[in-house]
Scaffold this motif. Structure first.
Motif, short mmCIF file in Angstrom:
data_model
loop_
_atom_site.label_atom_id
_atom_site.label_comp_id
_atom_site.label_asym_id
_atom_site.label_seq_id
_atom_site.Cartn_x
_atom_site.Cartn_y
_atom_site.Cartn_z
N MET A 1 -0.14 -10.14 -26.36
CA MET A 1 0.37 -10.66 -25.11
C MET A 1 -0.19 -12.06 -24.87
SD MET A 1 2.29 -8.27 -23.96
CE MET A 1 2.60 -6.55 -24.36
N SER A 2 0.71 -13.03 -24.70
CA SER A 2 0.26 -14.41 -24.62
C SER A 2 0.33 -15.00 -23.23
CB SER A 2 1.09 -15.27 -25.57
OG SER A 2 2.47 -15.17 -25.23
N GLY A 3 1.12 -14.41 -22.32
CA GLY A 3 1.28 -14.99 -21.00
C GLY A 3 0.03 -14.84 -20.16
N LYS A 4 -0.13 -15.74 -19.19
CA LYS A 4 -1.25 -15.64 -18.27
C LYS A 4 -0.91 -14.65 -17.18
CE LYS A 4 -4.15 -18.35 -15.17
NZ LYS A 4 -4.40 -19.68 -14.58
N PRO A 5 -1.70 -13.60 -17.02
CA PRO A 5 -1.37 -12.58 -16.01
C PRO A 5 -1.36 -13.20 -14.62
CG PRO A 5 -3.05 -11.79 -17.54
CD PRO A 5 -2.87 -13.23 -17.82
N ARG A 6 -0.35 -12.84 -13.83
CA ARG A 6 -0.24 -13.44 -12.51
C ARG A 6 0.41 -12.52 -11.50
NH1 ARG A 6 3.35 -18.33 -12.33
NH2 ARG A 6 3.45 -17.62 -10.21
N ASN A 7 1.13 -11.50 -11.93
CA ASN A 7 1.88 -10.64 -11.02
C ASN A 7 1.46 -9.19 -11.20
OD1 ASN A 7 3.59 -12.95 -10.38
ND2 ASN A 7 4.55 -12.58 -12.37
N ILE A 8 1.78 -8.36 -10.20
CA ILE A 8 1.46 -6.93 -10.25
C ILE A 8 2.70 -6.15 -9.84
CG2 ILE A 8 0.01 -5.07 -9.37
CD1 ILE A 8 -2.07 -7.24 -8.60
N LEU A 9 3.13 -5.24 -10.69
CA LEU A 9 4.19 -4.29 -10.36
C LEU A 9 3.53 -2.94 -10.14
CD1 LEU A 9 7.15 -3.59 -9.97
CD2 LEU A 9 7.35 -3.29 -12.46
N PHE A 10 3.40 -2.56 -8.90
CA PHE A 10 2.66 -1.37 -8.46
C PHE A 10 3.69 -0.27 -8.17
CE2 PHE A 10 0.09 0.26 -4.54
CZ PHE A 10 -0.19 1.45 -5.20
N ILE A 11 3.89 0.63 -9.16
CA ILE A 11 4.94 1.64 -9.07
C ILE A 11 4.33 2.98 -8.65
CG2 ILE A 11 6.81 2.81 -10.28
CD1 ILE A 11 6.78 0.56 -12.33
N MET A 12 4.88 3.54 -7.58
CA MET A 12 4.43 4.85 -7.11
C MET A 12 5.62 5.80 -7.06
SD MET A 12 2.49 5.90 -3.56
CE MET A 12 0.99 5.02 -4.02
N TYR A 13 5.43 6.98 -7.62
CA TYR A 13 6.42 8.05 -7.52
C TYR A 13 5.89 9.08 -6.53
CZ TYR A 13 8.24 5.89 -11.74
OH TYR A 13 8.74 4.99 -12.65
N ASP A 14 6.77 9.60 -5.70
CA ASP A 14 6.34 10.55 -4.69
C ASP A 14 6.35 11.97 -5.25
OD1 ASP A 14 5.97 12.11 -2.34
OD2 ASP A 14 6.78 10.48 -1.13
N GLN A 15 5.19 12.60 -5.22
CA GLN A 15 5.05 14.01 -5.61
C GLN A 15 5.22 14.24 -7.12
OE1 GLN A 15 5.95 16.43 -2.27
NE2 GLN A 15 6.66 18.15 -3.47
N LEU A 16 4.81 13.28 -7.92
CA LEU A 16 4.85 13.42 -9.37
C LEU A 16 3.55 14.03 -9.87
CD1 LEU A 16 6.07 12.87 -12.19
CD2 LEU A 16 5.09 10.56 -12.04
N ARG A 17 3.63 15.17 -10.54
CA ARG A 17 2.44 15.83 -11.06
C ARG A 17 1.86 15.08 -12.25
NH1 ARG A 17 2.23 22.33 -10.96
NH2 ARG A 17 1.36 21.97 -13.03
N PHE A 18 0.54 15.17 -12.39
CA PHE A 18 -0.13 14.47 -13.48
C PHE A 18 0.26 15.01 -14.84
CE2 PHE A 18 -2.80 18.19 -13.03
CZ PHE A 18 -3.29 18.43 -14.31
N ASP A 19 0.63 16.29 -14.92
CA ASP A 19 0.88 16.93 -16.22
C ASP A 19 2.36 17.06 -16.55
OD1 ASP A 19 1.22 18.74 -14.15
OD2 ASP A 19 0.22 20.41 -15.15
N TYR A 20 3.25 16.45 -15.77
CA TYR A 20 4.69 16.50 -16.07
C TYR A 20 5.15 15.21 -16.73
CZ TYR A 20 6.02 21.09 -14.42
OH TYR A 20 6.19 22.46 -14.31
N LEU A 21 4.39 14.79 -17.74
CA LEU A 21 4.73 13.66 -18.60
C LEU A 21 4.43 14.09 -20.03
CD1 LEU A 21 2.92 10.76 -16.64
CD2 LEU A 21 5.32 11.44 -16.44
N SER A 22 5.23 13.61 -20.97
CA SER A 22 4.96 14.01 -22.36
C SER A 22 3.66 13.42 -22.87
CB SER A 22 6.13 13.64 -23.27
OG SER A 22 6.55 12.31 -23.10
N CYS A 23 3.28 12.22 -22.39
CA CYS A 23 1.99 11.66 -22.83
C CYS A 23 0.82 12.45 -22.28
CB CYS A 23 1.88 10.19 -22.43
SG CYS A 23 2.03 9.86 -20.66
#
Length: 548
Positions: A1-23
């Protein structure tokens, strides 16, 4: 990654369980785009929210402070005027903070009136909206027609549906969150028996794609000024209903067995029994409810994952992936029948632990890409992380969380917390009424480390779980004499936490230390009798010649 960090995309899902992701190891649900972000950044496996209920949890995310500090302890409880928010901290550092989606914020109207703040002023608008500049706010849950359920303000998503030709005063309910039954009549998503039917709406018009497009519009509209975009999705929060093709991607065969035991129902803690026996608990203990709801919940998550993929591709095409931190998390989980419960509210892992994935595009983070971190993390740590990412010094007399940047950059923090805290105010619930608990006593406090999870229940015995020998939290040790020392240790931790100077927010430790010199800062000595009573640094200042 070469760009200078400057922005934040803060994504929140409502009521998403920690274990309902394949990762995170879900055996059936594939989430390649959540996994994509995890492979780009760090996934935190022990991230806990400061309250397992929407409003209180979000106010902690947005202030970087415990519920005990900000006081907005339940849905609809106003965040008091004067609380410094994430937007306040970031604007001082030259970064805008904008909202796309949901906050659950309720304005302190009395406080604004007392201070003469009006919503049509810039400051008043930010105070009323939890510190964010509003690009689009929509909290969903329009259960009572055009007046809404939690807010009587604008309903941009309902307005969008009307513009698209969906009829009626509340197309959010009538189409986006309802199906059509076998007789051609409306089948409301409020009734879980309809969860296996497709929502009566074109998929591209449903809530999640609509919010994704709004976020893309915001990002595309930005110039050179750094920004934080809080993209706050309404789903997979109930109503548990999703449009085709997501409604039948999963079936009862994909529903994993509930985490619960008959032993939990034998002589349970009185409060736990009350929650198990409420309407939601009774519903989710039934197999037919879980077999209808959970496939729909998984379909909602799959739609969220697909939309995340759309958003990531947009960021890549626009060059924003090179300079934007991406944070993915949730405000709380969902029991889905585990522990004989539905919804959230108590402190089992399914409720209080959330997914947290952070991608930092800077070269400093290259060594940690794809790593998993099991440090004890709290949701309030994000505010401190954002301040440091934006180039500021974390004001730790205000923000009670700690920056996660060391973990992202492969560094070991000099010190880290030994335990996490979460709180729950159940004063407005039927369970408080059933147990005869007055409002000021209806409070729960969780203290958890990597071995023990302790819950202080005011007026009742505590609860205690051994997370090593009982990771599924099936045996409550709260009244087992063998564990008295553990309960005492955890109670002392809670007392230590409660003694912190959480309201001393107007003066930093550095300012306090700088003021220690035996002087009041105005050149006036207090309590000195002779020169020997003061240090040499003051002697010359106070030794002068007569007449001067």
């Amino acid at each position: 990654m070469s760009g200078k960090p400057r922005n934040i995309l803060f994504i929140m899902y409502d009521q998403l369980r920690f274990d309902y992701l394949s990762c995170a190891g879900h055996p059936c649900l594939e989430t390649p785009n959540f996994d994509r972000v995890a492979s780009m950044g760090v996934r935190f496996t022990r991230a806990y929210v400061q309250s397992p209920v929407c409003g209180a949890s979000r106010m902690s995310f947005y202030t970087g402070r415990y519920v005990h500090s900000h006081g907005a302890s339940w849905n609809g409880f106003p965040l008091k005027v004067g609380e410094i928010t994430l937007g306040d901290h970031l604007r001082r550092l030259g970064m805008d903070a904008a909202l796309v989606g949901k906050t659950h914020m309720r304005v302190d109207a009395d406080g604004m009136e007392r201070l003469g703040l009006t919503r049509d002023s810039i400051i008043g608008a930010r105070v009323a909206e939890c510190g964010f500049d509003i690009f689009v706010r929509d909290d969903g849950l329009w259960g009572e027609g055009p007046a809404g359920h939690y807010d009587t303000g604008p309903q941009p998503y309902n307005d969008y549906l009307k513009e698209k030709g969906y009829p009626g005063s509340n197309p959010w309910h009538d189409f986006a969150n309802s199906a059509v039954d076998d007789d051609g009549d409306m089948a409301s998503g409020w009734f879980m028996e309809n969860a296996d039917r497709p929502a009566n709406i074109a998929e591209e018009d449903s809530e999640t794609p609509w919010l994704t497009r709004r976020a893309e519009e915001f990002i595309a509209s930005r110039g050179d000024r750094p920004w934080l975009c809080h993209l706050s999705y309404i789903k997979p929060h109930w109503p548990y209903i999703v449009p085709a093709p997501y409604h039948d991607l999963y079936s009862a065969r994909d529903v994993i067995a509930p985490v619960r035991s008959e032993g939990e129902r034998q002589n349970p803690h009185p409060l736990y029994r009350a929650f198990m026996d409420n309407a939601i608990g009774k519903a989710f203990r039934r197999d037919e409810v879980r077999e209808k709801v959970i496939p729909a919940y998984m379909g909602l998550i799959k739609q969220c994952d697909d939309q995340l993929g759309q958003l990531l591709d947009f960021l890549e095409r626009s060059g924003r992936l090179e300079d934007t931190m991406i944070v993915i998390t949730s405000d709380h989980g969902d029991y889905l029948g585990d522990h004989w419960l539905g919804e959230k509210d108590l402190f089992h892992e399914q409720s209080v632990k959330v997914p947290m994935i952070i991608f930092d595009p800077s070269a400093k983070a290259d060594a940690t890409r794809g790593q998993v971190c099991d440090a004890l993390v709290e949701s309030i740590d994000l505010a401190a992380t954002f301040v440091e990412f934006a180039g500021g010094e974390v004001p730790d007399h205000v923000l009670e969380g700690r920056s996660l940047m060391p973990f992202l950059h492969g560094e070991e923090p000099s010190e880290w917390r030994d335990f996490v805290i979460s709180e729950y105010d159940y004063s407005q619930t039927s369970m408080a009424e059933e147990l005869g608990v007055p409002p000021k006593q209806a409070r729960l406090f969780m203290v958890a480390d990597k071995r023990w999870k302790f819950t202080h229940v005011e007026g009742f015995r505590p609860m205690l779980f051994d997370l090593v020998n009982d990771p599924q939290e099936l045996r409550d040790l709260g009244d087992d004499a063998e564990y008295e020392d553990i309960r005492r240790m955890m109670a002392e931790r809670l007392a230590e936490w409660a003694r912190r100077p959480s309201q001393r927010t107007t003066k930093s430790d550095a300012q306090i230390i700088a003021g220690r010199n035996g002087s009041d800062g105005k050149g006036i000595l207090i309590g000195a009798y002779e020169e020997a009573d003061i240090g040499p640094e003051f002697t010359e200042r106070y030794r002068g010649k007569p007449g001067r």
